[in-house]
Design a protein around this motif. Structure first.
Motif, mmCIF file in Angstrom:
data_model
loop_
_atom_site.group_PDB
_atom_site.id
_atom_site.type_symbol
_atom_site.label_atom_id
_atom_site.label_comp_id
_atom_site.label_asym_id
_atom_site.label_seq_id
_atom_site.Cartn_x
_atom_site.Cartn_y
_atom_site.Cartn_z
ATOM 1 N N PRO A 1 0.818 -1.224 0.000
ATOM 2 C CA PRO A 1 0.000 0.000 0.000
ATOM 3 C C PRO A 1 0.854 1.277 0.000
ATOM 4 C CG PRO A 1 -0.908 -1.573 1.538
ATOM 5 C CD PRO A 1 0.417 -2.128 1.089
ATOM 6 N N ASP A 2 1.986 1.269 0.713
ATOM 7 C CA ASP A 2 2.859 2.445 0.697
ATOM 8 C C ASP A 2 3.430 2.663 -0.702
ATOM 9 O OD1 ASP A 2 4.413 4.545 2.271
ATOM 10 O OD2 ASP A 2 6.028 3.429 1.269
ATOM 11 N N LYS A 3 3.889 1.595 -1.322
ATOM 12 C CA LYS A 3 4.466 1.673 -2.666
ATOM 13 C C LYS A 3 3.441 2.174 -3.682
ATOM 14 C CE LYS A 3 6.982 -1.096 -6.007
ATOM 15 N NZ LYS A 3 7.542 -2.393 -6.339
ATOM 16 N N GLU A 4 2.185 1.779 -3.504
ATOM 17 C CA GLU A 4 1.111 2.170 -4.420
ATOM 18 C C GLU A 4 0.390 3.441 -3.979
ATOM 19 O OE1 GLU A 4 -1.270 -1.385 -4.494
ATOM 20 O OE2 GLU A 4 0.136 -2.421 -5.861
ATOM 21 N N ASP A 5 0.948 4.134 -2.973
ATOM 22 C CA ASP A 5 0.408 5.398 -2.465
ATOM 23 C C ASP A 5 -1.057 5.276 -2.023
ATOM 24 O OD1 ASP A 5 0.870 8.010 -1.701
ATOM 25 O OD2 ASP A 5 0.040 8.829 -3.571
ATOM 26 N N ARG A 6 -1.358 4.182 -1.323
ATOM 27 C CA ARG A 6 -2.718 3.966 -0.813
ATOM 28 C C ARG A 6 -2.700 3.473 0.642
ATOM 29 N NH1 ARG A 6 -3.879 -1.413 -0.888
ATOM 30 N NH2 ARG A 6 -2.539 -2.716 -2.181
ATOM 31 N N LEU A 7 -1.635 3.778 1.358
ATOM 32 C CA LEU A 7 -1.518 3.372 2.760
ATOM 33 C C LEU A 7 -2.536 4.145 3.604
ATOM 34 C CD1 LEU A 7 0.199 1.571 4.656
ATOM 35 C CD2 LEU A 7 1.660 3.558 5.036
ATOM 36 N N GLN A 8 -3.214 3.439 4.500
ATOM 37 C CA GLN A 8 -4.198 4.079 5.374
ATOM 38 C C GLN A 8 -3.550 5.237 6.126
ATOM 39 O OE1 GLN A 8 -6.058 1.284 8.031
ATOM 40 N NE2 GLN A 8 -6.409 -0.202 6.410
ATOM 41 N N ILE A 9 -4.314 6.283 6.337
ATOM 42 C CA ILE A 9 -3.797 7.478 7.002
ATOM 43 C C ILE A 9 -3.359 7.207 8.444
ATOM 44 C CG2 ILE A 9 -6.022 8.349 7.816
ATOM 45 C CD1 ILE A 9 -4.918 11.153 6.864
ATOM 46 N N THR A 10 -3.911 6.149 9.058
ATOM 47 C CA THR A 10 -3.563 5.809 10.439
ATOM 48 C C THR A 10 -2.315 4.932 10.526
ATOM 49 O OG1 THR A 10 -5.030 3.896 10.344
ATOM 50 C CG2 THR A 10 -5.948 5.965 11.238
ATOM 51 N N ARG A 11 -1.671 4.686 9.389
ATOM 52 C CA ARG A 11 -0.484 3.834 9.363
ATOM 53 C C ARG A 11 0.679 4.572 8.715
ATOM 54 N NH1 ARG A 11 -2.875 -2.055 7.493
ATOM 55 N NH2 ARG A 11 -4.207 -2.308 9.313
ATOM 56 N N ALA A 12 1.867 4.085 9.015
ATOM 57 C CA ALA A 12 3.075 4.621 8.369
ATOM 58 C C ALA A 12 4.010 3.465 8.068
ATOM 59 C CB ALA A 12 3.766 5.629 9.280
ATOM 60 N N TYR A 13 4.684 3.577 6.950
ATOM 61 C CA TYR A 13 5.716 2.611 6.585
ATOM 62 C C TYR A 13 7.024 3.384 6.495
ATOM 63 C CZ TYR A 13 8.610 -0.454 3.742
ATOM 64 O OH TYR A 13 9.645 -1.219 3.285
ATOM 65 N N VAL A 14 8.021 2.943 7.255
ATOM 66 C CA VAL A 14 9.316 3.609 7.271
ATOM 67 C C VAL A 14 10.377 2.614 6.814
ATOM 68 C CG1 VAL A 14 11.006 4.860 8.678
ATOM 69 C CG2 VAL A 14 8.557 5.046 9.210
ATOM 70 N N PRO A 15 10.816 2.729 5.561
ATOM 71 C CA PRO A 15 11.864 1.812 5.107
ATOM 72 C C PRO A 15 13.190 2.173 5.774
ATOM 73 C CG PRO A 15 11.379 3.408 3.404
ATOM 74 C CD PRO A 15 10.398 3.650 4.510
ATOM 75 N N ALA A 16 13.937 1.168 6.133
ATOM 76 C CA ALA A 16 15.255 1.385 6.738
ATOM 77 C C ALA A 16 16.205 0.330 6.192
ATOM 78 C CB ALA A 16 15.151 1.274 8.259
ATOM 79 N N PHE A 17 17.445 0.723 6.048
ATOM 80 C CA PHE A 17 18.460 -0.168 5.505
ATOM 81 C C PHE A 17 19.631 -0.239 6.461
ATOM 82 C CE2 PHE A 17 16.096 1.936 2.181
ATOM 83 C CZ PHE A 17 15.632 0.852 1.444
ATOM 84 N N VAL A 18 20.374 -1.318 6.401
ATOM 85 C CA VAL A 18 21.514 -1.489 7.284
ATOM 86 C C VAL A 18 22.486 -0.312 7.149
ATOM 87 C CG1 VAL A 18 22.901 -2.903 5.717
ATOM 88 C CG2 VAL A 18 23.170 -3.178 8.180
ATOM 89 N N THR A 19 22.585 0.255 5.974
ATOM 90 C CA THR A 19 23.502 1.379 5.736
ATOM 91 C C THR A 19 23.011 2.691 6.350
ATOM 92 O OG1 THR A 19 22.434 1.730 3.596
ATOM 93 C CG2 THR A 19 24.436 0.384 3.629
ATOM 94 N N ASP A 20 21.744 2.735 6.798
ATOM 95 C CA ASP A 20 21.196 3.942 7.430
ATOM 96 C C ASP A 20 21.804 4.185 8.809
ATOM 97 O OD1 ASP A 20 19.566 4.333 5.246
ATOM 98 O OD2 ASP A 20 17.790 3.462 6.201
ATOM 99 N N ASN A 21 22.281 3.121 9.452
ATOM 100 C CA ASN A 21 22.803 3.224 10.812
ATOM 101 C C ASN A 21 24.300 2.934 10.807
ATOM 102 O OD1 ASN A 21 23.483 2.968 13.498
ATOM 103 N ND2 ASN A 21 21.712 1.710 14.028
ATOM 104 N N PRO A 22 25.129 3.943 11.048
ATOM 105 C CA PRO A 22 26.579 3.720 11.018
ATOM 106 C C PRO A 22 27.078 2.812 12.135
ATOM 107 C CG PRO A 22 26.103 5.914 11.852
ATOM 108 C CD PRO A 22 24.802 5.331 11.390
ATOM 109 N N TYR A 23 26.243 2.521 13.134
ATOM 110 C CA TYR A 23 26.647 1.671 14.242
ATOM 111 C C TYR A 23 26.225 0.239 14.031
ATOM 112 C CZ TYR A 23 27.283 6.249 16.199
ATOM 113 O OH TYR A 23 27.663 7.542 16.397
#
Length: 170
Positions: free
Chosen positions: A148-170
């Motif tokens: 739903p996030d990818k298709e821009d139809r995610l419910q307003i009461t939800r959030a999708y936060v993509p994260a990758f191993v490279t996002d955190n230097p630790y």
């Protein structure tokens, strides 16, 4: 997720959070170790600011109990055939929850857990919240959040936060 649970327990004295994973043993071998690291980074000391209870503790089994009366319950969320209706979560009341590796948890576990979000919400002026964390997976996390996030139809009461191993230097 561990940091969010700690901050909520400190901000809301007497509140009750939950950290869940498909199997309690895996939670203790992985997520709980991360929780201990984060508690240390927050300069919170064991047996001063918090204690860990075992399965024999009658009041708060398998929990992290804070000096201010707040508790993080550590729970097994596997769908066992011997408990088809998740009665194990029965009359449990929690303020919020963090489910680690949510792709390993059944949709029934998730649905049941959402019905447990009611403890002291009015007292603190909160809305029910669950934080789900997962590596890429198919199943309900994919169908309810990623797609739903990818298709821009995610419910307003939800959030999708993509994260990758490279996002955190630790």
């Amino acid at each position: 997720g561990c940091y969010w649970q700690i901050k909520n327990r400190l901000k809301y004295p007497g509140s009750r959070g939950l950290i869940g994973r498909a199997h309690l043993k895996t939670l203790k071998d992985t997520t709980l170790k991360t929780l201990f690291e984060v508690l240390k980074m927050c300069d919170l000391k064991r047996d001063v600011h918090w204690t860990l209870t075992g399965s024999n503790d009658k009041e708060n089994p398998n929990s992290v109990v804070f000096w201010n009366g707040s508790v993080i319950l550590l729970r097994d969320l596997f769908h066992y055939p011997s408990d088809p209706d998740f009665d194990e979560l029965g009359s449990l009341e929690i303020t919020d929850a963090f489910v680690d590796e949510c792709g390993q948890v059944s949709n029934l576990a998730r649905t049941t857990l959402t019905t447990r979000l009611r403890y002291q919400l009015d007292k603190f002026g909160l809305i029910p919240k669950i934080l789900y964390a997962s590596n890429p997976t198919k199943g309900w996390p994919y169908n309810d959040f990623y797609l739903p996030d990818k298709e821009d139809r995610l419910q307003i009461t939800r959030a999708y936060v993509p994260a990758f191993v490279t996002d955190n230097p630790y």
